[in-house]
Design an enzyme around this catalytic site. Structure first.
Site, PDB file in Angstrom:
ATOM      1  CB  CYS A   2      -5.627   3.304   0.277  1.00 37.08           C
ATOM      2  SG  CYS A   2      -4.358   3.853  -0.749  1.00 37.08           S
ATOM      3  CD  GLU A 127     -10.969   5.701  -1.299  1.00 40.52           C
ATOM      4  OE1 GLU A 127     -11.857   5.067  -1.825  1.00 40.52           O
ATOM      5  OE2 GLU A 127     -10.306   5.314  -0.252  1.00 40.52           O
TER       6      GLU A 127
END
Length: 363
Positions: A2, A127
């Site tokens: 992340c 992402e």
């Protein structure tokens, strides 16, 4: 992994989205700690401040540990034992930490043993998927499934941009597990609260987004706490031991995601365009320049015409080049007729179009 999140909600709306029940069963809203440090953003990167949910007892000794506060904290944990006078001099990355090695690293183990567990609040996280060696990465926004409401009428918020704009009013925040620490500069000064996002192995639906050909590392995703019970157990360090709390950290398939524009690639950009869905099926046609059109006309007159060669049934067909195929993207062959020679190759180059992408797999 992340490395970028979104949390754009105003302070009062964010607090209402974190409503909870205390130990007596009363409905409560968490109070803000240093609310002026919170800056809503659609594109939050490490070293920025993000809203974090934690027990009030971390700030007030003797307080009810079930009561909660929201505090902006620096993303990227600065250990309390760090001796330099500048956090940027930290020689290792603390943006994320793996759940399976958290007890092996002093920077994360010590805060965990002290009960410094927190929940990072976000609309969702981003992402990037690398589909082809020469193609740019495609960004995706990942979030909790949203409940059916009278305003939205459907959980498929990607079906309509108008619907997407309306659904924010009842947006369910993504709650990610983390640990925090409190650092005091050696020369004196204000305390710095900072955190790290705990990660676990990526779930099946997200594993294809991660590119592993270079790093060969196992894809990871944030440890998402799904539901009030998990959030409560993670925060209540007095009742739930560290070993028991770590059992809450596991991959979850209870997520949704969609493709977003390249606007999010620049961390300085913070607008609704960062999270707005885009349609990867939309075909982008490149308009040929005037010089290219003239060259195409010249090639049309100069290219020799040959009668088609009869195909020998015994001659094996030449195999197509081995191009990596991702589940969410395919390559389309050029509609140009087969030609030979340098002129034909140049003609193909002048008329090339951007490949059309297939709709990404989602749940």
């Amino acid at each position: 992994m992340c490395g970028r999140t979104s949390c754009h909600l105003p302070r009062d709306v964010l607090a209402r989205a974190c409503a909870y029940r205390d130990r007596q069963g009363r409905e409560r809203l968490p109070e803000w700690k240093d609310p002026d440090k919170y800056c809503p953003s659609y594109n939050t990167s490490p070293q920025s401040d993000s809203p974090v949910l934690l027990s009030r007892v971390h700030f007030e000794k003797g307080a009810d540990s079930s009561e909660r506060v929201i505090a902006p904290m620096r993303w990227g944990l600065v250990p309390s034992w760090f001796k330099e006078d500048d956090p940027s001099k930290l020689q290792f990355h603390t943006t994320n930490c793996r759940s399976d090695t958290i007890m092996e690293k002093r920077s994360f183990r010590l805060p965990l043993e002290k009960g410094r567990r927190c929940v990072i609040l976000a609309d969702g996280f981003y992402e990037w998927q690398k589909c082809l060696r020469t193609a740019p990465k495609q960004a995706y926004f990942i979030y909790f499934p949203q409940a059916i409401t009278e305003e939205s009428g459907s959980v498929d918020v990607t079906a309509s941009l108008e619907l997407w704009e309306k659904v924010w009013g009842s947006w369910r925040l993504l709650t990610m597990a983390g640990v925090f620490d409190c650092w005091e500069p050696p020369g004196g000064g204000g305390l710095l609260y900072s955190y790290t996002v705990i990660t676990v192995d990526a779930c099946k639906s997200l594993s294809d987004i991660h590119h592993r050909q270079v790093t060969h590392r196992v894809p990871a995703m944030p440890a998402i706490l799904d539901g009030e019970e998990e959030v409560s157990r993670w925060l209540d360090f007095g009742e739930v031991s560290a070993q028991e709390a770590l059992k809450l950290l596991r991959p979850t398939e209870n997520i949704r995601f969609h493709a977003v524009s390249s606007v999010v690639n620049n961390a300085w950009n913070s607008s609704p365009d960062c999270v707005t869905p885009i349609n990867l099926l939309a075909r982008k046609v490149l308009k040929a320049s005037r010089s290219s059109q003239k060259m195409m006309q010249w090639l049309a007159t100069k290219s020799p015409t040959k009668s088609p060669k009869k195909e020998d049934p015994q001659t094996p067909q030449k195999a197509e080049p081995d191009v990596p195929q991702w589940r969410s993207h395919v390559l389309h062959k050029s509609p140009l007729p087969a030609k030979r020679g340098a002129a034909a190759l140049l003609a193909r180059w002048l008329k090339q179009e951007e490949p059309v992408a297939k709709r990404p797999h989602s749940q």
